[in-house]
Design a protein around this motif. Structure first.
Motif, short mmCIF file in Angstrom:
data_model
loop_
_atom_site.label_atom_id
_atom_site.label_comp_id
_atom_site.label_asym_id
_atom_site.label_seq_id
_atom_site.Cartn_x
_atom_site.Cartn_y
_atom_site.Cartn_z
N ALA A 76 -13.54 -10.57 8.09
CA ALA A 76 -12.67 -10.11 6.99
C ALA A 76 -12.33 -8.64 7.10
CB ALA A 76 -13.33 -10.40 5.66
N GLN A 77 -13.19 -7.85 7.78
CA GLN A 77 -12.94 -6.41 7.89
C GLN A 77 -11.94 -6.08 8.99
OE1 GLN A 77 -16.92 -4.82 8.26
NE2 GLN A 77 -17.00 -4.30 6.07
N SER A 78 -11.57 -7.05 9.80
CA SER A 78 -10.51 -6.81 10.79
C SER A 78 -9.19 -6.65 10.06
CB SER A 78 -10.43 -7.98 11.78
OG SER A 78 -11.64 -8.16 12.46
N PRO A 79 -8.52 -5.52 10.24
CA PRO A 79 -7.30 -5.25 9.45
C PRO A 79 -6.17 -6.23 9.76
CG PRO A 79 -7.55 -3.62 11.20
CD PRO A 79 -8.80 -4.44 11.19
N LEU A 80 -5.59 -6.79 8.70
CA LEU A 80 -4.42 -7.65 8.84
C LEU A 80 -3.20 -6.85 8.43
CD1 LEU A 80 -3.04 -10.40 9.29
CD2 LEU A 80 -3.58 -10.96 6.91
N VAL A 81 -2.41 -6.43 9.38
CA VAL A 81 -1.26 -5.57 9.11
C VAL A 81 -0.01 -6.23 9.67
CG1 VAL A 81 -0.24 -3.29 9.39
CG2 VAL A 81 -2.72 -3.52 9.23
N MET A 82 0.99 -6.46 8.81
CA MET A 82 2.28 -6.96 9.27
C MET A 82 3.06 -5.80 9.91
SD MET A 82 1.89 -10.03 7.97
CE MET A 82 3.48 -10.86 7.90
N LYS A 83 3.74 -6.08 11.02
CA LYS A 83 4.44 -5.02 11.74
C LYS A 83 5.86 -5.45 12.11
CE LYS A 83 0.41 -2.77 13.82
NZ LYS A 83 -0.21 -2.30 15.08
N ALA A 84 6.74 -4.45 12.19
CA ALA A 84 8.10 -4.65 12.70
C ALA A 84 8.17 -4.07 14.11
CB ALA A 84 9.12 -3.95 11.80
N PHE A 85 8.78 -4.82 15.01
CA PHE A 85 8.87 -4.42 16.43
C PHE A 85 7.48 -4.23 17.04
CE2 PHE A 85 12.74 -2.49 14.46
CZ PHE A 85 13.66 -3.35 15.03
#
Length: 401
Positions: free
Chosen positions: A363-372
């Motif tokens: 759960a501590q692994s960052p979930l980050v949405m990204k463009a390009f």
């Protein structure tokens, strides 16, 4: 029928009606996009959109028009080119989206709370209505501005295309101008349903999946506390171990879902980031440098800006909220009550503490949405885009003043 199912089914029905195809994962006779009639309808519709966009690009690059119409041609040529690429991106990923629809409905379905789902539905509904008002508000004032020109002795025009030319006031030219206006309204409807709000709804539903999972771990802790208080420590340990395993499974499914969302909607969000930041500078300069800015002209630009920034805000802020909600999950897992039931229940090698440790690390692994695959889609990015747009606008304004 749960809210996720209802939202996705409603979207798939509307997407089918606007000619983008059947995105529903179950085969039904009422949504058969393989028929010859539907293929003709879809091809004619998107050929018309594409042909109008080409005429807009020709008008922007080769046309001889008054200054205000020339600016409109550049704005529409840029925006509609982006819209066409969005259409292609979504339709190309149709099979992926069918699978994604099924997964979005199934994951965490057994643990969804009605009040939370009602809140999610209201959020989607409010955001969709707000965006529709902004988009069609802009289109309405473009029509009003065209009517104002017509009553002042010029010709009616909303979409500036290479044909008809500025000095062409024939009946055919008038019919073409009215026809392109109707095509614009239909194209906006297809854009809203098939691309923009569909993407936004997915981000909101995905966000609420993480909230649902957090609530699941809260309820698990409450159940464990009740069993421990009743003197049923071993039963509490078994309940906790089973609940943790199920929670980890749902969390892994949600994390894998993010890859599919990136693949299906990544291009749409990335293009919107570029469009909002680029077109906004041009539109702000139109307001600042125009010597004859009428009320309807100002309002059509205002609503255009509002629609672009609202959509960008919905994309970036909901994507940022996904990151935030996912980051809170590790705390909920840590406080699930493992310290009250630290006894082996699954095997001699694995106990509850080991399961909790694995779950927290995951759960501590960052979930980050990204463009390009570079630009993070977060609240901070939205603020950065707004500030950067204003800075570029101020620079160009100072040079042209």
């Amino acid at each position: 029928m749960n809210k996720n199912h209802y939202i996705l089914k409603t979207y798939c029905d509307k997407i089918f009606l606007v000619g983008s195809g059947n995105f529903w994962h179950q085969k039904t006779e009422s949504r058969n996009d393989k028929t010859l009639l539907y293929k003709i309808y879809s091809c004619v519709l998107f050929f018309t959109y594409g042909f109008m966009t080409v005429l807009e690009i020709m008008a922007a690059t080769m046309g001889d028009f008054p200054e205000d119409e020339k600016r409109d041609s550049v704005t529409f040529a840029t925006s509609h080119t982006v819209v066409m690429i969005k259409f292609i991106s979504i339709i190309k990923n149709k099979e992926l989206l069918k699978t994604l629809n099924r997964k979005m409905m199934m994951i965490c379905e057994a643990h969804e709370e009605q009040t939370l789902m009602d809140e999610m539905y209201r959020t989607v509904k409010i955001n969709v209505v707000a965006y529709c008002v902004a988009v069609y508000g802009s289109a309405t004032f473009y029509v009003f501005e065209g009517l104002r020109k017509f009553y002042n002795g010029s010709h009616f025009v909303t979409i500036v295309t290479y044909y008809p030319s500025n000095d062409d006031d024939t009946m055919l030219a008038s019919i073409v101008r009215i026809a392109t206006t109707l095509v614009l309204l239909m194209m906006l409807l297809s854009m809203i349903i098939s691309v923009d709000t569909y993407t936004m709804a997915y981000l909101i539903m995905y966000k609420y999946k993480f909230i649902t999972l957090r609530h699941y771990f809260k309820r698990l802790r409450e159940n464990v506390d009740e069993l421990v208080a009743a003197g049923k420590a071993r039963l509490a340990a078994e309940k906790l171990a089973q609940g943790l395993v199920e929670g980890i499974k749902m969390h892994n499914e949600l994390l894998s879902l993010s890859k599919d969302i990136h693949k299906a909607f990544g291009t749409v969000m990335a293009l919107q980031l570029c469009q909002s930041s680029g077109s906004a500078v041009s539109l702000l300069l139109q307001i600042a440098l125009s010597d004859q800015l009428t009320f309807t002209m100002g309002m059509k630009i205002f609503f255009f800006l509002a629609a672009m920034y609202l959509l960008l805000a919905l994309f970036l802020c909901n994507a940022g909220e996904i990151t935030y909600q996912a980051s809170l999950l590790s705390d909920e897992i840590f406080y699930c009550g493992w310290h009250k039931c630290n006894s082996p229940v699954l095997s001699t090698q694995r106990n509850i503490r080991d399961i909790v440790l694995i779950a927290i690390l995951r759960a501590q692994s960052p979930l980050v949405m990204k463009a390009f695959k570079m630009v993070e889609l977060t609240y901070a990015t939205f603020i950065l885009v707004v500030r950067s747009t204003y800075s570029v606008f101020a620079l160009f304004y100072a040079q042209n003043k």
